[in-house]
Design a protein around this motif. Structure first.
Motif, PDB file in Angstrom:
ATOM      1  N   HIS A 192       0.453  -1.397  -0.110  1.00  0.00           N
ATOM      2  CA  HIS A 192       0.125   0.041  -0.158  1.00  0.00           C
ATOM      3  C   HIS A 192       0.722   1.236   0.095  1.00  0.00           C
ATOM      4  CE1 HIS A 192      -3.787  -1.949   1.810  1.00  0.00           C
ATOM      5  NE2 HIS A 192      -3.542  -2.852   0.562  1.00  0.00           N
ATOM      6  N   LYS A 193       0.418   2.221   0.021  1.00  0.00           N
ATOM      7  CA  LYS A 193       0.824   3.496  -0.466  1.00  0.00           C
ATOM      8  C   LYS A 193       1.113   4.265   0.851  1.00  0.00           C
ATOM      9  CE  LYS A 193       1.074   7.995  -2.760  1.00  0.00           C
ATOM     10  NZ  LYS A 193       0.582   8.939  -3.862  1.00  0.00           N
ATOM     11  N   VAL A 194       2.134   4.249   1.642  1.00  0.00           N
ATOM     12  CA  VAL A 194       2.390   4.614   3.134  1.00  0.00           C
ATOM     13  C   VAL A 194       2.869   5.924   3.234  1.00  0.00           C
ATOM     14  CG1 VAL A 194       2.505   3.917   5.144  1.00  0.00           C
ATOM     15  CG2 VAL A 194       1.836   2.336   4.165  1.00  0.00           C
ATOM     16  N   VAL A 195       2.684   6.850   3.656  1.00  0.00           N
ATOM     17  CA  VAL A 195       3.405   8.120   4.210  1.00  0.00           C
ATOM     18  C   VAL A 195       3.165   8.021   5.650  1.00  0.00           C
ATOM     19  CG1 VAL A 195       3.081   9.294   1.922  1.00  0.00           C
ATOM     20  CG2 VAL A 195       0.868   9.061   4.454  1.00  0.00           C
ATOM     21  N   ALA A 196       3.882   9.714   6.328  1.00  0.00           N
ATOM     22  CA  ALA A 196       4.117   9.836   7.581  1.00  0.00           C
ATOM     23  C   ALA A 196       3.008  10.505   7.755  1.00  0.00           C
ATOM     24  CB  ALA A 196       5.395  10.859   7.781  1.00  0.00           C
ATOM     25  N   VAL A 197       2.547  10.259   9.533  1.00  0.00           N
ATOM     26  CA  VAL A 197       1.187  10.981   9.550  1.00  0.00           C
ATOM     27  C   VAL A 197       1.301  13.168   9.616  1.00  0.00           C
ATOM     28  CG1 VAL A 197       0.141   9.503  11.067  1.00  0.00           C
ATOM     29  CG2 VAL A 197       2.034  11.024  11.920  1.00  0.00           C
ATOM     30  N   GLU A 198       1.967  12.971  10.139  1.00  0.00           N
ATOM     31  CA  GLU A 198       2.643  14.491   9.484  1.00  0.00           C
ATOM     32  C   GLU A 198       2.086  14.956   7.896  1.00  0.00           C
ATOM     33  OE1 GLU A 198       4.263  12.619  10.619  1.00  0.00           O
ATOM     34  OE2 GLU A 198       4.771  13.781  12.594  1.00  0.00           O
ATOM     35  N   ILE A 199       2.873  13.824   7.152  1.00  0.00           N
ATOM     36  CA  ILE A 199       2.631  14.937   5.657  1.00  0.00           C
ATOM     37  C   ILE A 199       0.680  14.642   5.067  1.00  0.00           C
ATOM     38  CG2 ILE A 199       2.850  13.545   3.460  1.00  0.00           C
ATOM     39  CD1 ILE A 199       5.674  12.947   3.958  1.00  0.00           C
ATOM     40  N   ALA A 200       0.301  13.189   5.777  1.00  0.00           N
ATOM     41  CA  ALA A 200      -1.672  13.202   5.901  1.00  0.00           C
ATOM     42  C   ALA A 200      -1.908  14.002   6.528  1.00  0.00           C
ATOM     43  CB  ALA A 200      -1.793  11.605   5.802  1.00  0.00           C
ATOM     44  N   TYR A 201      -1.738  13.836   7.488  1.00  0.00           N
ATOM     45  CA  TYR A 201      -2.005  15.857   7.497  1.00  0.00           C
ATOM     46  C   TYR A 201      -1.888  16.661   7.059  1.00  0.00           C
ATOM     47  CZ  TYR A 201      -2.644  19.584  10.996  1.00  0.00           C
ATOM     48  OH  TYR A 201      -3.149  20.673  11.862  1.00  0.00           O
ATOM     49  N   VAL A 202      -0.880  17.373   6.269  1.00  0.00           N
ATOM     50  CA  VAL A 202      -1.072  18.329   5.369  1.00  0.00           C
ATOM     51  C   VAL A 202      -1.871  18.084   3.904  1.00  0.00           C
ATOM     52  CG1 VAL A 202       0.911  19.773   4.163  1.00  0.00           C
ATOM     53  CG2 VAL A 202       1.601  19.130   6.282  1.00  0.00           C
ATOM     54  N   GLU A 203      -1.764  17.340   4.140  1.00  0.00           N
ATOM     55  CA  GLU A 203      -2.146  16.619   2.646  1.00  0.00           C
ATOM     56  C   GLU A 203      -4.050  17.189   3.212  1.00  0.00           C
ATOM     57  OE1 GLU A 203      -0.806  13.169   0.796  1.00  0.00           O
ATOM     58  OE2 GLU A 203       1.042  13.581   0.337  1.00  0.00           O
ATOM     59  N   LEU A 204      -4.413  16.255   3.896  1.00  0.00           N
ATOM     60  CA  LEU A 204      -6.197  16.401   4.169  1.00  0.00           C
ATOM     61  C   LEU A 204      -6.146  17.378   4.693  1.00  0.00           C
ATOM     62  CD1 LEU A 204      -6.233  12.755   5.959  1.00  0.00           C
ATOM     63  CD2 LEU A 204      -6.606  12.873   3.692  1.00  0.00           C
ATOM     64  N   LYS A 205      -5.473  18.380   4.975  1.00  0.00           N
ATOM     65  CA  LYS A 205      -6.221  19.368   5.541  1.00  0.00           C
ATOM     66  C   LYS A 205      -6.307  20.324   4.221  1.00  0.00           C
ATOM     67  CE  LYS A 205      -5.491  22.494   8.924  1.00  0.00           C
ATOM     68  NZ  LYS A 205      -4.349  23.072  10.256  1.00  0.00           N
ATOM     69  N   GLY A 206      -5.620  20.326   3.382  1.00  0.00           N
ATOM     70  CA  GLY A 206      -5.037  20.722   1.528  1.00  0.00           C
ATOM     71  C   GLY A 206      -6.847  20.541   1.024  1.00  0.00           C
ATOM     72  N   VAL A 207      -6.750  19.414   0.932  1.00  0.00           N
ATOM     73  CA  VAL A 207      -8.190  18.732   0.183  1.00  0.00           C
ATOM     74  C   VAL A 207      -9.420  19.699   1.362  1.00  0.00           C
ATOM     75  CG1 VAL A 207      -9.911  16.713  -0.167  1.00  0.00           C
ATOM     76  CG2 VAL A 207      -7.397  16.324  -0.157  1.00  0.00           C
ATOM     77  N   LEU A 208      -9.613  19.479   2.721  1.00  0.00           N
ATOM     78  CA  LEU A 208     -10.545  20.035   3.205  1.00  0.00           C
ATOM     79  C   LEU A 208     -10.657  22.211   2.584  1.00  0.00           C
ATOM     80  CD1 LEU A 208     -10.172  18.541   6.881  1.00  0.00           C
ATOM     81  CD2 LEU A 208     -12.046  17.667   5.345  1.00  0.00           C
ATOM     82  N   ALA A 209      -9.147  22.331   2.856  1.00  0.00           N
ATOM     83  CA  ALA A 209      -9.978  23.438   2.404  1.00  0.00           C
ATOM     84  C   ALA A 209     -10.034  23.775   1.234  1.00  0.00           C
ATOM     85  CB  ALA A 209      -7.804  23.869   2.674  1.00  0.00           C
ATOM     86  N   ALA A 210     -10.128  22.849   0.006  1.00  0.00           N
ATOM     87  CA  ALA A 210     -10.083  22.687  -1.404  1.00  0.00           C
ATOM     88  C   ALA A 210     -11.888  23.067  -1.301  1.00  0.00           C
ATOM     89  CB  ALA A 210      -9.433  21.800  -2.580  1.00  0.00           C
ATOM     90  N   LYS A 211     -12.308  22.551   0.318  1.00  0.00           N
ATOM     91  CA  LYS A 211     -13.487  21.743  -0.456  1.00  0.00           C
ATOM     92  C   LYS A 211     -14.650  22.503   0.580  1.00  0.00           C
ATOM     93  CE  LYS A 211     -14.185  17.001  -1.573  1.00  0.00           C
ATOM     94  NZ  LYS A 211     -14.298  17.787  -3.001  1.00  0.00           N
ATOM     95  N   TYR A 212     -13.988  23.640   1.264  1.00  0.00           N
ATOM     96  CA  TYR A 212     -14.371  24.245   2.416  1.00  0.00           C
ATOM     97  C   TYR A 212     -15.070  25.498   1.331  1.00  0.00           C
ATOM     98  CZ  TYR A 212     -15.094  27.125   5.993  1.00  0.00           C
ATOM     99  OH  TYR A 212     -15.742  28.171   7.699  1.00  0.00           O
TER     100      TYR A 212
END
Length: 643
Positions: A192-212
């Protein structure tokens, strides 16, 4: 020569992590960490409730209290430091660094949900994840310098550890959208595609910001629609109130007209009655006079029969013969009966009003003509034919102009240009309905017409034979004042509560019970014996009707989700949505019968063989037969019907 920065590092290593002062008689624990003797002993004494001793730094637990021995090397380093510097950068004079001035706090609180530093009584500022310890601002400094991960005190350590391996969560799997530790990478997440929790945090936060912004726009749209709904609700309330006022005025006029008409006909009937009674009185007087004469003649004849002497008998014969002639005259008289008064004309006039009222009531109860649409499971009526809904690839939208019907074409929706013809879809083509008064419905094999919603023969024998049901009571819904029979058909109200277990379906205030069966399609008929009950409510309710509170929302007939007949001694009423209609019942019925036609949206209620009332509603959602008994000792039961 050591620099000031090197000196600060050495000073930190010679500082007790409990009192944050230079070591005073330093002692080493088996785990390798050193503390002031007074600090570690005080720390252990203040935690007498814990089993065993543990290191305040690494949390290693010692089954037995370790033997504290002086750390000679650290003690020599501290003495050398005191000789080189008289004052250190901790804001505490070395000469004053006695444990009488900087003591470990007693009554230290540790663990649990309280936000207290586990080394003192100060308010906890952060929780160190690697050390699993709560620290105040003062005791937090060594953990910050060592780069430990710090979180808010409210965060539980268990939430930051892998539930499978118990290790700290450090990675995020994008494929499974799950948190994981380092040991999880060798299992199912290997590819599977695995990343550090800090990187996932930044990416998902960006997705939420885009959908806001989209969410904000959606909220504005929904708010606008809510405003429209509120305006329509207010408009509906006002129009309904105005209509009710107009109806009330018309009712007064109708009542006045009916009262005046009945009074006029009653006066005419009374006049004709008095005329005939006068004639009958005269006839009675004449007949009474005749009867008196006949009595006197009979008495004279009785006297003559008793006379034995011939001379005496003949002396009175003249008077006797005279009376005989008078009696013979009465024999030829016959009374001419007066014509019977015929009030049929007046009754027919009232019958016309009653028939007109019945037709009017039937039209009101029937409601608008029903249009039937096909549901994946059954056919259901459109309650409001003035609005037809068509399916669009994205949503359902109303036909704003009912005079134009739209049908679906493979490429687009097109209007029916001639409203007098309705078109339906056949597997090969579209064909017209030649008779608009007939609606066609789709059968798996062919299309068949529904000339009207089919009228059912309401003869009770027919209903029993074709649609008879025998519902069974649901013990899990019964109030604790009910005793349910083994056959699950009889409910008896008791004085004392029964020890039924708690259940989400049980009525906990109103003494009611529902059946196990629920109906949402087809036709069903059942009967309830009410001979042994003085005060009860019998009907149906939606499965969603409330069970756990006091008030109308949980009482049969007092809310929009239930319909019932109420028997109170010899008075009968029909209830729905807290609206009461008194029923005229000539004699007390022994049974209530209920005929439910789900597709037609009608519940017909019988008192023995007489129709008492008809409820109209949407019965395509599951409904259950329901019973309520309000007097102790009363009982009702479902009658066993053989279908």
């Amino acid at each position: 020569m050591a620099s000031s920065s090197d000196f600060g590092v050495i000073l930190d290593e010679l500082t007790c992590p409990v009192c944050f002062d230079l070591y005073k008689e330093p002692t080493a624990l088996p785990c390798g960490h050193s503390f002031c003797r007074v600090c570690i002993e005080t720390f252990w004494e203040n935690r007498k409730e814990d089993t065993g001793c543990f290191c305040p730094n690494c949390r290693e637990v010692f089954p037995q209290k370790p033997k504290l021995e002086k750390n000679v090397i650290v003690a020599n380093l501290v003495e050398n430091m005191k000789l080189k510097k008289g004052k250190v950068g901790l804001g505490v004079e070395i000469g004053d660094a006695e444990h009488g001035n900087v003591n470990v706090k007693e009554g230290v609180k540790s663990g649990g949900s309280e936000s207290y530093c586990e080394l003192c009584n100060g308010e906890a500022a952060k929780r160190c994840v690697p050390c699993e310890i709560l620290c105040c601002e003062k005791h937090l400094k060594p953990h910050q310098q060592k780069g430990h991960k710090l979180v808010d005190p409210e965060v539980k350590i268990e939430e930051l550890r892998c539930t499978q391996h118990g290790k700290p969560i450090q990675l995020y799997c994008k494929d499974d959208e799950s948190l994981m530790c380092l040991m999880c990478t060798g299992g199912q997440h290997q590819e599977h595609k695995v990343v550090a929790v800090e990187i996932a945090y930044v990416e998902l936060k960006g997705v939420l910001a885009a959908k806001y912004p989209d969410v904000s726009l959606s909220m504005e749209s929904v708010a606008s629609q809510l405003q429209q709904v509120q305006e329509e609700e207010e408009q509906t309330e006002n129009s309904s109130r105005d209509a009710e006022d107009r109806l009330e005025e018309k009712r007064m006029l109708v009542c006045q007209f009916v009262n005046e008409s009945v009074d006029l006909m009653k006066s005419q009937i009374n006049k004709r009655k008095m005329e005939k009674l006068s004639l009958l009185g005269k006839q009675r007087e004449k007949l009474e006079q005749q009867m008196e004469n006949l009595r006197e003649g009979k008495s004279t004849m009785d006297t003559a029969f008793q006379e034995l002497e011939a001379v005496c008998f003949l002396q009175g014969s003249k008077n006797m013969l005279k009376r005989l002639r008078t009696m013979s005259d009465h024999e030829g008289l016959k009374r001419t009966p007066l014509p019977v008064l015929d009030f049929s004309k007046e009754e027919k006039t009232l019958d016309g009003l009653v028939t007109l009222n019945k037709k009017f009531m039937e039209k009101i109860q029937k409601g608008p003509e029903k249009v039937y649409l096909q549901h994946p499971e059954h056919l259901f009526p459109v309650e409001h034919p003035e609005r037809l809904y068509l399916e669009h690839p994205e949503h359902l939208f109303p036909v704003e102009h009912p005079e134009r019907l739209y049908l679906e074409h493979p490429e687009h929706l097109f209007p029916v240009e001639h409203p007098e013809m309705l078109y339906l879809e056949h597997p090969e083509h579209l064909f017209p309905v030649e008779h608009p008064e007939m609606l066609y419905l789709q059968h798996p094999e062919h299309l068949f017409p529904v000339e009207h919603p089919e009228k059912v023969d309401l003869d009770q024998n027919n209903l029993r034979n074709h649609y008879g049901r025998t519902p069974s009571l649901d013990p899990n819904s019964a109030h604790r004042l009910f005793e349910i029979s083994r056959s699950l058909r009889t409910a008896t109200r008791t004085v004392f509560e029964n020890p039924y277990p708690k259940h989400p379906d049980r009525f906990d205030f109103h003494t009611q019970v529902v059946s196990r069966e629920s109906f949402s399609s087809s036709r069903h008929y059942w009967e309830v014996d009410v001979r042994s009950c003085r005060f009860c409510r019998i009907g149906i309710c939606l499965n969603s009707m409330g069970r756990k509170r006091r008030g109308r929302g949980c009482m049969l007939g007092r809310n929009p989700e239930s319909w019932c007949l109420e028997k109170r001694d010899n008075e009968y009423s029909a209830f729905h949505d807290d609206q009461c209609n008194d029923l005229s019942v000539p004699r007390d019925p022994e049974r209530f019968g209920f005929f439910l036609d789900c597709e037609a949206g009608e519940l017909t209620c019988f008192g023995d063989s007489r129709v008492l009332c008809v409820f109209v509603g949407n019965f395509m959602v599951p409904v259950k037969p329901a019973i309520g008994v309000l007097n102790d000792g009363d009982s009702v039961h479902f009658v066993r019907l053989v279908k």
